[in-house]
Design a protein around this motif. Structure first.
Motif, PDB file in Angstrom:
ATOM      1  N   ASP A 209      -1.539  10.893   5.624  1.00  0.00           N
ATOM      2  CA  ASP A 209      -1.359   9.600   4.961  1.00  0.00           C
ATOM      3  C   ASP A 209       0.122   9.353   4.714  1.00  0.00           C
ATOM      4  OD1 ASP A 209      -2.528   7.252   3.849  1.00  0.00           O
ATOM      5  OD2 ASP A 209      -2.114   8.022   1.840  1.00  0.00           O
ATOM      6  N   GLU A 210       0.498   8.083   4.805  1.00  0.00           N
ATOM      7  CA  GLU A 210       1.874   7.677   4.507  1.00  0.00           C
ATOM      8  C   GLU A 210       1.770   6.325   3.845  1.00  0.00           C
ATOM      9  OE1 GLU A 210       4.501   7.718   7.920  1.00  0.00           O
ATOM     10  OE2 GLU A 210       5.793   6.197   7.003  1.00  0.00           O
ATOM     11  N   ARG A 211       2.272   6.234   2.616  1.00  0.00           N
ATOM     12  CA  ARG A 211       1.987   5.009   1.860  1.00  0.00           C
ATOM     13  C   ARG A 211       3.165   4.682   0.959  1.00  0.00           C
ATOM     14  NH1 ARG A 211      -3.627   4.096  -0.157  1.00  0.00           N
ATOM     15  NH2 ARG A 211      -4.069   5.591   1.490  1.00  0.00           N
ATOM     16  N   THR A 212       3.609   3.425   1.025  1.00  0.00           N
ATOM     17  CA  THR A 212       4.733   2.988   0.201  1.00  0.00           C
ATOM     18  C   THR A 212       4.222   2.112  -0.930  1.00  0.00           C
ATOM     19  OG1 THR A 212       6.254   3.095   2.057  1.00  0.00           O
ATOM     20  CG2 THR A 212       6.926   1.729   0.203  1.00  0.00           C
ATOM     21  N   THR A 213       4.614   2.452  -2.137  1.00  0.00           N
ATOM     22  CA  THR A 213       4.299   1.633  -3.302  1.00  0.00           C
ATOM     23  C   THR A 213       5.611   1.400  -4.031  1.00  0.00           C
ATOM     24  OG1 THR A 213       2.332   3.027  -3.475  1.00  0.00           O
ATOM     25  CG2 THR A 213       2.647   1.410  -5.213  1.00  0.00           C
ATOM     26  N   GLY A 214       6.002   0.139  -4.136  1.00  0.00           N
ATOM     27  CA  GLY A 214       7.269  -0.162  -4.796  1.00  0.00           C
ATOM     28  C   GLY A 214       8.414   0.481  -4.044  1.00  0.00           C
ATOM     29  N   HIS A 215       9.196   1.272  -4.744  1.00  0.00           N
ATOM     30  CA  HIS A 215      10.389   1.854  -4.124  1.00  0.00           C
ATOM     31  C   HIS A 215      10.185   3.294  -3.664  1.00  0.00           C
ATOM     32  CE1 HIS A 215      12.677  -1.662  -5.156  1.00  0.00           C
ATOM     33  NE2 HIS A 215      12.222  -1.589  -6.410  1.00  0.00           N
ATOM     34  N   ARG A 216       8.940   3.708  -3.581  1.00  0.00           N
ATOM     35  CA  ARG A 216       8.703   5.110  -3.218  1.00  0.00           C
ATOM     36  C   ARG A 216       7.640   5.226  -2.128  1.00  0.00           C
ATOM     37  NH1 ARG A 216       8.617   9.075  -8.032  1.00  0.00           N
ATOM     38  NH2 ARG A 216       6.435   8.476  -8.246  1.00  0.00           N
ATOM     39  N   THR A 217       7.801   6.254  -1.297  1.00  0.00           N
ATOM     40  CA  THR A 217       6.816   6.500  -0.235  1.00  0.00           C
ATOM     41  C   THR A 217       6.237   7.897  -0.404  1.00  0.00           C
ATOM     42  OG1 THR A 217       8.156   5.145   1.239  1.00  0.00           O
ATOM     43  CG2 THR A 217       6.419   6.452   2.276  1.00  0.00           C
ATOM     44  N   THR A 218       4.914   8.007  -0.230  1.00  0.00           N
ATOM     45  CA  THR A 218       4.248   9.300  -0.326  1.00  0.00           C
ATOM     46  C   THR A 218       3.756   9.738   1.050  1.00  0.00           C
ATOM     47  OG1 THR A 218       3.552   8.817  -2.581  1.00  0.00           O
ATOM     48  CG2 THR A 218       2.368  10.586  -1.439  1.00  0.00           C
TER      49      THR A 218
END
Ligand code: TRP
Ligand code: ZN
Length: 473
Positions: A209-218
């Motif tokens: 999984d690769e997911r960006t929320t706001g200013h951060r990516t997980t």
């Protein structure tokens, strides 16, 4: 309350009669004892812990390279360690160096804990039974440490030009997550790393999984096959990613620092071909993906066989790429029981380089062996300093005798048994101990079993365990 005194033994007696469990309590019938703070490894005695066997690590991490102190960025982590108690436990240790722990729970219940050096000692509310599977969650944060090894090299958490790189051989992984940091306890992993948007986090296994929320990516990575913690990694920074598949359909994920893409393009293009050769030579590949991580030359001092995806400081040469990929069979899948058995890693990975040369119009392994025996000490002054199976000190487990003399042991075996049996041994060893642990005694017994008509006494005595340069090539 003097009157209550005689009642207690009576009540206890009654309890014993009714339930069959006495002072020890009824939790499994055996009173728990502490698990122990080390596994008495001959070279790193405090590494690892007794009393349990980890089956899975679930690490949820966040790293911001620009939000720490002068030693590096700030790491925030939640580690959930699933383990099976190997005896009844009143307490157990995890290895963790540096970082601030904020809380620890076992099976969802707050546990008491304290820290001394690299030991995080956890006291669950009640004893854990032998055989019980239990989950420990540790929350922590801080700037992870860089460790200087006994041999002077740097491992652990290495801040890089644009992020960080975690290298764990032999004990560096305790700088970024709590665990049983000894090669004998392998486990599966889920590693999720959150970084500032624009950066990437690369780890072992497959990206799920690769997911960006706001200013951060997980970035979430899953390792389904057992992994020793010393080959776990995360690399945070800017990377150019290329994905492909090998001829047998294995996913390839290669991450290269943009400053290194041009220099590494040619050699990395050969990775699928090296994998084909390695599968043909060593047998089925033990993991579900492959690849590489290339950082900058100054980011680390050496390459490391991090599982699935070895790390290189700058563009590797072909020999180094072959070496680290061979480690996936010998080191990552068949892992040493202790740090004394390092030659089983490095001897095989070095011999893989010799075999690659032999199979690609270079010197034969026999020629490499012969010239090393004749005058190897001119180039490697400590070549004969100690026997490969008995490094003379913890600071020497990665010295020349472990690599070159280790490879020479394998060549001596090849000369004794011939090519057919030799390749059977090389592949059979990888197959027999796939995803497991083995030591030198397991290896010599295995070789003897595969070639029962041969006498290996001299090879073991002179080449594997003997001091000084053997009298005969
Ligand atoms: N295993 C690495 C390699 O040869 C080298 C290495 C790095 C190493 N750190 C070490 C070996 C610590 C033994 C101990 O690919
Ligand atoms: Zn190596």
């Amino acid at each position: 309350m003097p009157r209550s005194v005689p009642i207690a033994p009576a009540a206890l007696l009654l309890a014993v009669l009714l339930t069959g469990c006495g002072l020890a309590g009824c939790d499994g019938g055996v009173k728990g004892t502490p698990g122990g703070s080390g596994l008495r490894d001959p070279y790193f005695p405090k590494a690892g812990n007794g009393g349990y066997d980890v089956t899975h690590y679930d690490l949820t991490l966040a790293y911001d390279p620009n939000d720490g102190d002068q030693r590096g960025g700030r790491l925030t982590g939640t580690a959930t360690v699933t383990a099976r108690a190997t005896h009844a436990l009143s307490a157990f240790d995890l290895d963790l160096r540096g970082l601030d722990v904020t809380d620890v729970s076992v099976e969802g219940r707050a546990a008491r804990w304290n820290r001394a050096g690299q030991e995080l000692t956890v006291r669950p509310r009640g004893d854990l039974e032998k055989g019980e599977t239990f989950r420990t969650t540790v929350r922590y944060h801080g700037t992870p440490q860089t460790i200087t090894d006994p041999d002077g090299s740097k491992e652990g958490w290495l801040p890089t030009a644009d992020g960080a790189l975690a290298l764990g051989e032999p004990i560096g992984s305790m700088t970024w997550f709590p665990g049983n940091h000894h090669p004998s306890d392998k486990a599966t992993y889920d590693i999720a790393v959150t970084v500032p948007k624009g950066l990437r986090a690369v780890s072992n296994g497959e990206l799920t999984d690769e997911r960006t929320t706001g200013h951060r990516t997980t970035f979430t990575w899953h390792t389904a096959e057992p992994m020793a913690s010393y080959v776990a990694t995360i690399a945070v920074g800017h990377y150019t990613v290329s994905r492909s598949t090998t001829s047998d359909g294995l996913p390839v994920y290669v991450a290269v620092d943009p400053a290194q893409t041009a220099a590494s393009r040619k050699v990395l293009a050969r990775l699928p071909e090296i994998m084909d050769w390695a599968r043909y030579t060593f047998g089925p590949y033990p993991f579900s993906s492959t690849g590489a991580i290339v950082d900058r030359p100054d980011d680390a001092e050496y390459a490391l066989e991090t599982q699935n995806r070895p790390v290189f400081p700058g563009a590797p040469d072909t020999a180094t790429l072959v070496h680290e990929l061979a480690h996936q069979w010998y080191g990552d899948s068949v892992t040493p029981k202790t740090w004394r058995d390092m030659w089983l890693n490095e001897g095989f990975a070095t011999y893989a380089e010799w075999l690659w040369d032999e199979d690609h119009d270079g010197d034969t392994a026999d020629r490499t062996f012969t010239s090393l025996y004749a005058h190897g000490e001119d180039d490697y002054e400590d070549l004969w300093a100690f026997p490969p199976a008995r490094p003379s000190a913890p600071g020497r487990i990665s010295d020349t005798p472990v690599y070159l003399r280790g490879a020479m042991v394998l060549h001596k075996i090849r000369r004794a048994v011939g090519d057919d049996t030799f390749y059977d041994i090389v592949q059979g060893w990888a197959a027999t101990h796939r995803h497991g642990n083995a030591d030198t005694a397991d290896f010599t017994a295995y070789v003897e079993k595969r070639a029962p008509d041969k006498d290996f006494t001299g090879i073991w005595k002179d080449w594997l365990y003997g001091d000084g340069k053997p009298d005969h090539a």
